[in-house]
Every structure is written in C-alpha cells, then in structure tokens.
Design a protein around this motif. Structure first.
Motif, PDB file in Angstrom:
ATOM      1  N   LEU A  30       0.839  -1.195   0.000  1.00 60.92           N
ATOM      2  CA  LEU A  30       0.000   0.000   0.000  1.00 60.92           C
ATOM      3  C   LEU A  30       0.880   1.253   0.000  1.00 60.92           C
ATOM      4  O   LEU A  30       0.573   2.241  -0.698  1.00 60.92           O
ATOM      5  CB  LEU A  30      -0.915  -0.011   1.230  1.00 60.92           C
ATOM      6  N   ILE A  31       1.956   1.196   0.783  1.00 63.37           N
ATOM      7  CA  ILE A  31       2.875   2.348   0.814  1.00 63.37           C
ATOM      8  C   ILE A  31       3.470   2.581  -0.576  1.00 63.37           C
ATOM      9  O   ILE A  31       3.562   3.713  -1.059  1.00 63.37           O
ATOM     10  CB  ILE A  31       3.974   2.106   1.869  1.00 63.37           C
ATOM     11  N   ALA A  67       1.050   4.168  -2.820  1.00 67.05           N
ATOM     12  CA  ALA A  67       0.776   5.565  -2.446  1.00 67.05           C
ATOM     13  C   ALA A  67       1.818   6.522  -3.002  1.00 67.05           C
ATOM     14  O   ALA A  67       1.634   7.738  -2.951  1.00 67.05           O
ATOM     15  CB  ALA A  67       0.664   5.685  -0.919  1.00 67.05           C
ATOM     16  N   PHE A  78      -6.712   6.072  -0.186  1.00 65.20           N
ATOM     17  CA  PHE A  78      -5.330   6.239   0.306  1.00 65.20           C
ATOM     18  C   PHE A  78      -4.346   6.807  -0.728  1.00 65.20           C
ATOM     19  O   PHE A  78      -3.165   7.002  -0.389  1.00 65.20           O
ATOM     20  CB  PHE A  78      -4.793   4.934   0.910  1.00 65.20           C
ATOM     21  N   VAL A 118       1.174   6.195   4.270  1.00 64.71           N
ATOM     22  CA  VAL A 118      -0.225   5.736   4.152  1.00 64.71           C
ATOM     23  C   VAL A 118      -0.855   5.929   5.523  1.00 64.71           C
ATOM     24  O   VAL A 118      -0.252   5.543   6.534  1.00 64.71           O
ATOM     25  CB  VAL A 118      -0.309   4.246   3.725  1.00 64.71           C
TER      26      VAL A 118
END
Ligand SMILES: O=C(O)C(=O)C[C@]1(C(=O)O)C=C[C@@H](O)C=C1
Length: 556
Positions: free
Chosen positions: A331-332, A335, A428, A526
């Motif tokens: 997810l990071i 992002a 996000f 995130v």
C-alpha cells in the motif's frame, strides 16, 4: 439352302440343254434336207423355179423349230437372269443370317438395358417391350437394326418380284429361327432363377449389397409367365426393409458411440483427478511440510500426520501477521503515485488485439507469465483472470495437500478487485496524474495479490480450526448453518489485535525516517487509520467469508 438353290438352278439348265440339243438335231436335219433338195432340183427343176414343198408336216415341223428357238432364247435369257437372281438371293440369305445374329445380340443387350431401366424407374415391364420381344424379325430389325433394314429392304422388294416361293421359304426359316431363339432364351432363364441366382441374390441382400439388375429383367419375364407377385418386387421390398433396419441400427450405434465417448471423457477426467490426488498423497507423505521448520518429528512415518496435526492456529496466525507486512508495504508503494486515472480507462490506449484498460492488460499479461513460471501451482495463489491461463512451464512442485479438494473451487478475487478499485484505492492515494501508468498498474497488482493471498489464507485457517474443533464444526457444516459457523470461527479479540497491529505497522513502515530530526513525526506515507479500516471493513470480513465457504464444503 444350297440344296434348294441347286435344285432351282439345275432345272432351267436341263431345259436349256434339251433345247440346244433339239436345235442341233434340227439344223443337221435341215442341212441334209437342203442338200437332198439341191440334188433333186439340179436334176429335175429349172433354175428360177421356186420349189414349194408339198409336204405340210415338214412345214409344221419348221415352224415348230423356229418357235422352239424363240422359246429357247427366251428360256436362256430367263436362266441367265434367274441365275443372277439366285446368286443375289444366296448373298441376301447370308446377310440375313448375319442380321439374325445381330438381332440375337441386340436382344441380349436389350434385356440388360430394359432390366436396368426397370430397376431405375421401378415401374414393372412395359407391354410394348414385351411385344417387341415376341415380335417377328422385321419388327426386331426395326428396333435394333434400322440401317440394315434401309439398305436391304428395297433390294429385297426389287428382287423378290416373281420369287414368292423363295420369299415364303425364307420367312418360314426366319420364323423358325426366331422361335428357336425365344425357346433357347426361356430355357436358359428358368434354371438360373430357380438355382444359382436366387441364392446369390439372397446372399447379396443379406449383405446389403446392390442387386444385379439383369436378374430383375429375367424375373419380370418369369413373373409374367407364371402370374402372381413378381419375385423382383418381393425382393425389392425385402431390400428396402433390410435397408431401413440397417439405417436404424446405424443411428442407434452412432448414438451409443457418442454416449460411450462422453462416458470415456468423464472417466478419463476422473482417472486424471485420482492420479493427481494419489501423486499428491504420496509426495505429501515423503516431502517435508511447508511448516517444516516448525514441525518437530524424526519419524518419517509420522511426518504426514504431524503436518496435519501440528499445523496449529498459532502458526497460521503467524503467517497472517507476516503477510500484514507485505500488504502494508504494497500500500505504501502504491501511495507513491497519484490515482493516475488513464491506467484504468479502457479508452486511454487502443492496444492491438486487446480490449480493456492498461491495468487489465498488465494484470492479464503478468498473470500469464507467472502462470508459466508456476505461480498458480501453489494452492495459496489465486489469479484474477483464471480463464485461458497458459499452463506452467516449470517442473511441478508437489505442494502438500493440506486442504480439502473443495478449496480449489473457492476464488473471490472478483470481489477483492471491486473492493480495491472502488473503495480502498481512492481512500489512500492522492488524486492526480503523473503519467506513471505502467508503474501504477504494477503497484496495484502487488497490492491485489498480497490482499488476495491473505484473504484466501482463510481456507487454511478454517481447516486448522475444523480439525481442532471438529465435533463443533461438523453439525453446523452438515446443517450448512452460516450463522453458527461464523460464531464458531470468530475471535473478536484477535480481530482487534490485527487491526491495531496493521495500524502500527502503517505508522512504523510509513513514517519518514530522518537522522537527528523528528520534525516529520506523525506524517505517514499511508494513513494508519486507512490500513486499519481496510482490515476491519474488508480483509477480515472477506477472510471469514472464505473460511465459511470452505467449511460449508469441508464434508463434501
Ligand atoms: O485468526 C483467526 O482465528 C482468524 O480466523 C483470522 C481472522 C482474521 O481475518 O484476521 C478472522 C476471523 C477471526 O475472527 C479472527 C481473525
């Protein structure tokens, strides 16, 4: 014929010979008489005196002689003409014999022709044809030998004048020959019908072969002679009956063949499945468990059982915890890029041979490559586009068969796909477009795969829970009771721990790390609340959904 012509020729010759001999005798007599008269005249009468023969009998005989000469000449002429005519007639008879032979051949050929025609039309015998068969030579000639007739008949008419007797003889002979021809044809037909041909036909019928058309022609005659239903008609009907039965049998056999083929395919599938199962079972006994490092058993025989029995809920939860790291990191990484909408717009790029967005192209192509590399041989991996995936090109690794075979049919990636792009992603990532569509797609796929693996890990969690609490789970499974199953597998405290942990990881992994300065504290790549919310709203509920789906089929 020669004898006859010999007789006819010898009579005029004898007559002519007699006439010549009579004429000779008369000339000799005449000369003798003239000589005698000369002697008498020289002796008695004056030179210019015409002597008249007072004898009336000698005058009569002279006239008779003249008359005989005339007759003789006429007869000679007649003999000569007759001889010529007879020669021509002899030639004509030879030609007529040849014609007769031709007629015989033509009759045979016509038998074949008519029979073939009859079979073709199935209309029985034509009365006219019957008449033609029984007709006289002239009518046959009309049918079969028209050029000969045109050539000979005018001559015949010309030369037959005055020769009625010979013509009568000729016609009588021809009729006799025609009768002989008919008789021989009939005598040769009947034995064939009653003997060899009938057996040959019945054999050919039983074999379903084509029937000799000549046989039909013969049978037609036979049927007409003996009356009743013609044998060829019976045979034709029998043939039709056999043919229809054979066609019906062929249809039945074809249907049975198709059914047998289908059964064979099903059996082959089943055999293949059993083979794979047996292989996996045997390898499972020999291979170390994926949880091998945590299993403690020296006995090979006990390894398989140990793999099943020693896979504890704690081990599974450890794996889930490790997977949290992957999810948070992915997810990071995603992002880093803004939303980049063209990545998801099907109209952004017109890709030859492909219809869809750049993201779909990227995911499908990557999954295809990874499938060839054996990624989806692992039961923990689930493709987002499972249809038409190429097979693995690498040696098959025998993963331990821990799960029930029902696990193979559970794939909720469509749900995960929709959740990720519609709910999670917009929450996000920053809005915007930096043009890094390919990288964006790559990061999206990493997130999707990490989340999918974690959610589908629920199968193993459920398997372990089922084994641990079989007595509790079995009744609910048998009852297909989702509510009871949900209650059985839910650990609220564990869920809370998961949510808190992932938030902390988001803080830890997503913080800006700077040397000697804590100025950016509290700023994360995130938002930890979003990660926690992802788990609370989607990851844990979907994991539980997979667990329930698996348990509902666990006793199949
Ligand atoms: O750890 C478990 O027992 C799980 O089933 C996993 C999980 C989760 O998704 O994290 C799901 C359901 C439980 O209520 C607790 C946690």
């Amino acid at each position: 014929m020669d004898g006859c012509s010999g007789l006819n020729c010898s009579a005029p010759r004898r007559i002519a010979a007699r006439l010549f001999s009579a004429l000779k005798r008369r000339k000799v007599k005449g000369r003798v008489n003239v000589g005698q008269r000369k002697e008498d005249d020289d002796d008695v009468a004056p030179p210019n005196h015409v002597t008249r023969r007072p004898d009336s009998s000698s005058e009569r005989s002279g006239r008779e002689a003249n008359y005989n000469v005339v007759i003789g000449c006429f007869l000679l002429r007649l003999v000569a003409v007759t001889e010529k005519e007879l020669q021509k007639m002899a030639e004509l008879r030879i030609q007529m014999a040849a014609v007769l032979e031709n007629v015989k051949d033509e009759l045979r050929n016509k038998d074949l022709f008519i029979t073939a025609k009859e079979i073709e039309s199935n209309n029985g015998i034509d009365g006219d044809l019957e008449l033609e068969f029984d007709g006289d030579l002239i009518s046959n000639k009309v049918i079969f030998d028209q050029p000969l007739k045109c050539e000979y008949v005018p001559k015949e008419e010309k030369y037959l004048e005055g020769m009625d007797r010979l013509e009568a003889e000729l016609e009588a002979e021809l009729e006799r020959l025609q009768l002989h021809l008919d008789a021989s044809k009939l005598s040769s037909t009947h034995p064939q019908q009653s003997n060899g041909n009938s057996s040959a036909r019945s054999y050919s019928m039983s074999c379903g072969e084509v029937i000799d058309p000549t046989i039909y022609g013969e049978e037609e005659e036979c049927a007409q002679l003996h009356c009743g239903v013609p044998p060829y008609e019976l045979e034709r009907r029998l043939h039709e009956l056999l043919e229809s039965r054979q066609e019906e049998q062929i249809r039945e056999l074809e249907a049975a063949l198709a059914s047998a083929k289908q059964e064979l395919v099903d059996k082959e599938r089943e055999i293949s499945w059993w083979k794979d199962t047996a292989q996996l079972m045997s390898i499972h006994v020999q291979q170390p468990s994926p949880f091998g490092s945590k299993l403690s058993s020296a006995c090979k025989h006990e390894m398989a059982r140990a793999e099943h029995n020693n896979v504890t809920l704690e081990m599974v939860r450890d794996s889930l915890i490790r997977q949290e790291d992957t999810i948070v990191y992915s997810l990071i990484e995603r992002a880093r890029f803004p939303l980049n909408p063209p990545t998801y717009d099907p109209s952004y790029a017109s890709i030859p041979g492909f219809s869809g967005s750049l993201l779909e192209l990227f995911v499908k192509q990557t999954e295809a490559v990874q499938a060839k590399a054996g990624r989806y041989d692992n039961p923990e991996e689930h493709p987002f586009f499972p249809d038409n995936l190429p097979p693995s090109l690498v040696p098959h690794y025998k993963y331990p068969e821990v799960l029930h075979r029902a696990a193979m049919s559970i794939n909720i990636n469509k749900l995960i796909w929709d959740m990720y792009f519609n709910k999670l992603l917009p929450s996000f990532v920053s809005p915007g477009d930096d043009g890094n569509y390919a990288l964006t797609a790559a990061r999206d796929l990493e997130c999707l795969q990490a989340i999918s693996r974690r959610i589908h890990y629920g199968k193993l969690v459920a398997e372990v829970k089922f084994r641990d609490e079989r007595k509790d789970y079995e009744p609910a499974i048998r009852a297909q009771d989702r509510f009871t199953l949900t209650n059985l597998l839910t650990f609220t405290n564990v869920e809370e721990a998961v949510k808190n942990r992932v938030a902390k990881k988001a803080m830890t992994f997503g913080q800006e790390v700077k040397l000697g300065d804590d100025g950016d504290k509290g700023k994360y790549k995130v938002d930890p609340a979003i990660v926690s919310g992802l788990y609370a709203d989607w990851v844990i509920p979907l994991t539980k959904e997979v667990e329930i789906d698996y348990l509902l089929r666990r006793l199949d």
